[in-house]
Design a protein around this motif. Structure first.
Motif, short mmCIF file in Angstrom:
data_model
loop_
_atom_site.label_atom_id
_atom_site.label_comp_id
_atom_site.label_asym_id
_atom_site.label_seq_id
_atom_site.Cartn_x
_atom_site.Cartn_y
_atom_site.Cartn_z
N LEU A 64 14.19 -19.39 -2.58
CA LEU A 64 13.62 -18.07 -2.36
C LEU A 64 12.11 -18.16 -2.14
O LEU A 64 11.45 -19.09 -2.60
N ILE A 65 11.57 -17.17 -1.43
CA ILE A 65 10.14 -17.10 -1.13
C ILE A 65 9.63 -15.76 -1.64
O ILE A 65 10.01 -14.70 -1.13
N ASP A 66 8.78 -15.80 -2.66
CA ASP A 66 8.17 -14.58 -3.20
C ASP A 66 6.86 -14.36 -2.46
O ASP A 66 5.89 -15.09 -2.64
N ALA A 67 6.84 -13.32 -1.64
CA ALA A 67 5.70 -13.08 -0.74
C ALA A 67 4.54 -12.35 -1.41
O ALA A 67 3.52 -12.10 -0.77
N PRO A 265 5.42 -6.85 9.88
CA PRO A 265 6.29 -6.77 8.71
C PRO A 265 5.63 -6.01 7.57
O PRO A 265 4.40 -5.93 7.47
N ILE A 266 6.46 -5.46 6.69
CA ILE A 266 5.98 -4.76 5.50
C ILE A 266 6.57 -5.42 4.26
O ILE A 266 7.76 -5.72 4.20
N CYS A 267 5.71 -5.65 3.28
CA CYS A 267 6.11 -6.16 1.97
C CYS A 267 5.92 -5.03 0.95
O CYS A 267 4.81 -4.84 0.45
N PRO A 268 6.96 -4.26 0.64
CA PRO A 268 6.78 -3.06 -0.19
C PRO A 268 6.36 -3.34 -1.64
O PRO A 268 5.60 -2.57 -2.22
N ALA A 269 6.90 -4.42 -2.24
CA ALA A 269 6.64 -4.71 -3.67
C ALA A 269 6.95 -3.49 -4.52
O ALA A 269 6.17 -3.12 -5.41
N MET A 270 8.12 -2.89 -4.30
CA MET A 270 8.54 -1.74 -5.09
C MET A 270 8.86 -2.11 -6.53
O MET A 270 8.89 -1.24 -7.40
N THR A 271 9.09 -3.39 -6.77
CA THR A 271 9.45 -3.84 -8.11
C THR A 271 8.42 -3.40 -9.14
O THR A 271 8.77 -2.96 -10.24
N LEU A 272 7.13 -3.50 -8.81
CA LEU A 272 6.09 -3.12 -9.76
C LEU A 272 6.18 -1.63 -10.08
O LEU A 272 6.11 -1.23 -11.26
N LEU A 273 6.35 -0.80 -9.08
CA LEU A 273 6.47 0.64 -9.31
C LEU A 273 7.64 0.96 -10.23
O LEU A 273 7.51 1.72 -11.20
N VAL A 274 8.80 0.39 -9.91
CA VAL A 274 10.00 0.67 -10.70
C VAL A 274 9.84 0.16 -12.12
O VAL A 274 10.24 0.83 -13.09
N ASN A 275 9.23 -1.01 -12.27
CA ASN A 275 9.05 -1.56 -13.61
C ASN A 275 8.04 -0.77 -14.44
O ASN A 275 8.17 -0.67 -15.66
N SER A 320 7.48 -9.62 -5.39
CA SER A 320 7.74 -9.02 -6.70
C SER A 320 6.50 -8.47 -7.38
O SER A 320 6.59 -7.75 -8.35
N GLU A 321 5.32 -8.84 -6.90
CA GLU A 321 4.05 -8.55 -7.55
C GLU A 321 4.04 -9.06 -8.99
O GLU A 321 3.52 -8.44 -9.91
N THR A 322 4.64 -10.21 -9.17
CA THR A 322 4.64 -10.87 -10.47
C THR A 322 3.22 -11.21 -10.90
O THR A 322 2.38 -11.58 -10.08
N GLY A 323 2.98 -11.13 -12.21
CA GLY A 323 1.68 -11.48 -12.77
C GLY A 323 1.18 -10.47 -13.78
O GLY A 323 0.32 -10.77 -14.60
N PHE A 324 1.73 -9.24 -13.73
CA PHE A 324 1.37 -8.21 -14.69
C PHE A 324 2.33 -8.25 -15.88
O PHE A 324 3.38 -8.90 -15.83
N SER A 325 1.99 -7.53 -16.94
CA SER A 325 2.88 -7.49 -18.10
C SER A 325 4.21 -6.84 -17.75
O SER A 325 5.24 -7.14 -18.37
N MET A 326 4.22 -5.97 -16.73
CA MET A 326 5.46 -5.32 -16.28
C MET A 326 6.28 -6.24 -15.39
O MET A 326 7.46 -5.98 -15.14
N THR A 327 5.65 -7.30 -14.90
CA THR A 327 6.35 -8.24 -14.00
C THR A 327 6.00 -9.67 -14.42
O THR A 327 5.32 -10.39 -13.69
#
Length: 443
Positions: A64-67, A265-275, A320-327
């Motif tokens: 997998l590639i986390d953009a 292309p668009i990278c939405p990173a909705m994961t952070l919002l939902v989390n 995923s916008e990983t790096g925050f406490s929510m992610t």
């Protein structure tokens, strides 16, 4: 041994929607040399010079590639933790440990679109030198921001600390100079903070300023991406010709047409919002009612316009916008695919393409060598217990990822999976009390 034959599995090449039942992938060194049906394996690969491993009952897919993953953020719980606390030296060591968590979630490549102290570049180089285990990485430096950009989140009398994720640029000359400095420092990409917390309507930069940044980045052979949630920032970014857009939550129909026309292309990173919303539901965050309402409104706006973008043939990439406490690292990297399926109408296989083939463009040095199971590309592979092309939730369970192969090598952890990291006092926000101490507390 000359190589390894992985056979008898379901192969997802991810070049398109094609599935190979009873398929095989053959690896020599760090490279894929053959893909096809098990019954069609060429005779030369059936000799004793090749190890044979049956993966019957499993799926084989690209790593997998986390953009959109910030390796230097340290699972920060506040803006102060992100931008002020913790020395660069400790951040670098912490990031090296966190990178291994990312790899063992099945992410074999990642893009870090900006952070403090050029730490993304350092982690990338440490991985390439064999000092640490981590995804392949592309890295930006600090994101160029104005006072209205996401890179300037402190009051005017404080400004942008030198240890923050943003760098203030106040003129065309400063835009050009900062890009030149970052290129000299070894970044793979340039990032603009094109919108901020102050408005969902206007952009952080004027149209001509964004165009100038795009021109200078491209002149120096660097892709440029932009944080653009607001309507105006998406339109300006498309007109200027950025390489990809992050978020685009409030894109309007005019902006949509421009993005589609330019094939951006668009990278939405909705994961952070939902989390953010779900952390509040669980009672582990203290966001205000207004901030909660804004997150819900942005989520709904993003779902509406991005569904239209997908149905119109736009290219989505997964971050995923990983790096925050929510992610936190190693936890939520695959969730974006699930959100694409649940909310935007993608099939599981279409969502997988977003986190493999489509996301490869965010690593400019490696983009032609990753993202698909194709002869000549790196042997970055996952062996998965299940059929993610039919059920995307399979990839959310890391125990289902039975083997992670990076550059032809089956990866083993250097640290135990249950190793616990302690957050030290200097990493945290410094609260005196959570509420004023009053006499009534003792009654």
């Amino acid at each position: 041994m000359k190589g390894t034959v992985y056979k008898d599995g379901v192969v997802l090449p991810c070049e398109d929607l094609r599935i190979i039942e009873d398929g095989a992938v053959i690896v020599e060194g760090d490279t894929i040399v053959w893909v096809g049906k098990t019954r069609d394996i060429p005779e030369k690969y059936l000799s004793n010079d090749y190890a044979r491993e049956s993966v019957a009952g499993y799926s084989i897919m690209p790593g997998l590639i986390d953009a959109h993953m910030h390796i230097s953020f340290g699972e920060c719980e506040s803006e102060e933790e992100l931008s002020i606390y913790t020395s660069p030296e400790y951040r670098a060591i912490r990031a090296a440990a966190d990178a291994e968590k990312v790899l063992f979630s099945g992410v074999t490549s990642s893009c870090d679109p900006g952070g403090p102290n050029n730490l993304g570049v350092a982690v990338r180089d440490a991985r390439n030198a064999g000092l640490i285990q981590a995804p392949r990485m592309a890295a930006a430096g600090r994101q160029l921001t104005s006072q209205q950009g996401i890179g300037d989140n402190f009051p005017l009398w404080i400004g942008v600390p030198p240890s923050s994720m943003g760098v203030m640029v106040r003129s065309n000359a400063e835009i050009i100079q900062e890009i030149r400095d970052q290129v000299k420092a070894g970044v793979d990409i340039i990032k603009l903070a094109g919108s901020g917390l102050s408005s969902d309507e206007y952009a952080a930069f004027r149209r001509e300023e964004i165009a100038l940044a795009v021109d200078e980045a491209h002149r120096l052979t660097r892709p440029i991406t932009i944080h653009a949630r607001s309507r105006q920032s998406v339109r300006y970014a498309a007109e200027a010709g950025v390489d990809w857009i992050m978020h685009a939550s409030y894109m309007d129909d005019h902006g949509l047409d421009l993005v589609l026309e330019k094939q951006i292309p668009i990278c939405p990173a909705m994961t952070l919002l939902v989390n953010i919303i779900e952390a509040n539901d669980l009672g582990i965050s203290d966001i205000s009612a207004g901030a909660r309402r804004h997150a819900e409104e942005e989520r709904d706006a993003a779902i509406k316009i991005l569904t239209k973008f997908h149905r119109s043939g736009g290219t989505l990439i997964c971050g995923s916008e990983t790096g925050f406490s929510m992610t936190p690292y190693g936890e939520w990297h695959t969730r974006e695919m699930g959100l694409f399926v649940k909310h935007l109408g993608l099939s599981p296989m279409e969502a997988i393409l977003c986190m493999t083939k489509n996301s490869s463009m965010t690593l400019p040095r490696d983009k032609d060598k990753i993202g698909t199971i194709t002869p000549g590309k790196y042997a970055d592979l996952l062996v998965v217990d299940g059929e993610p092309h039919n059920d995307i939730d399979v990839l959310h369970d890391s125990s289902k990822i039975k083997t992670i192969i990076q550059g032809g090598k089956q990866m083993d952890r250097w640290r135990p999976a249950n190793h616990k990291r302690i957050r030290l006092g200097f990493e945290k926000a410094h609260l005196y009390t959570r509420t004023p101490l009053k006499r009534t507390h003792f009654n």
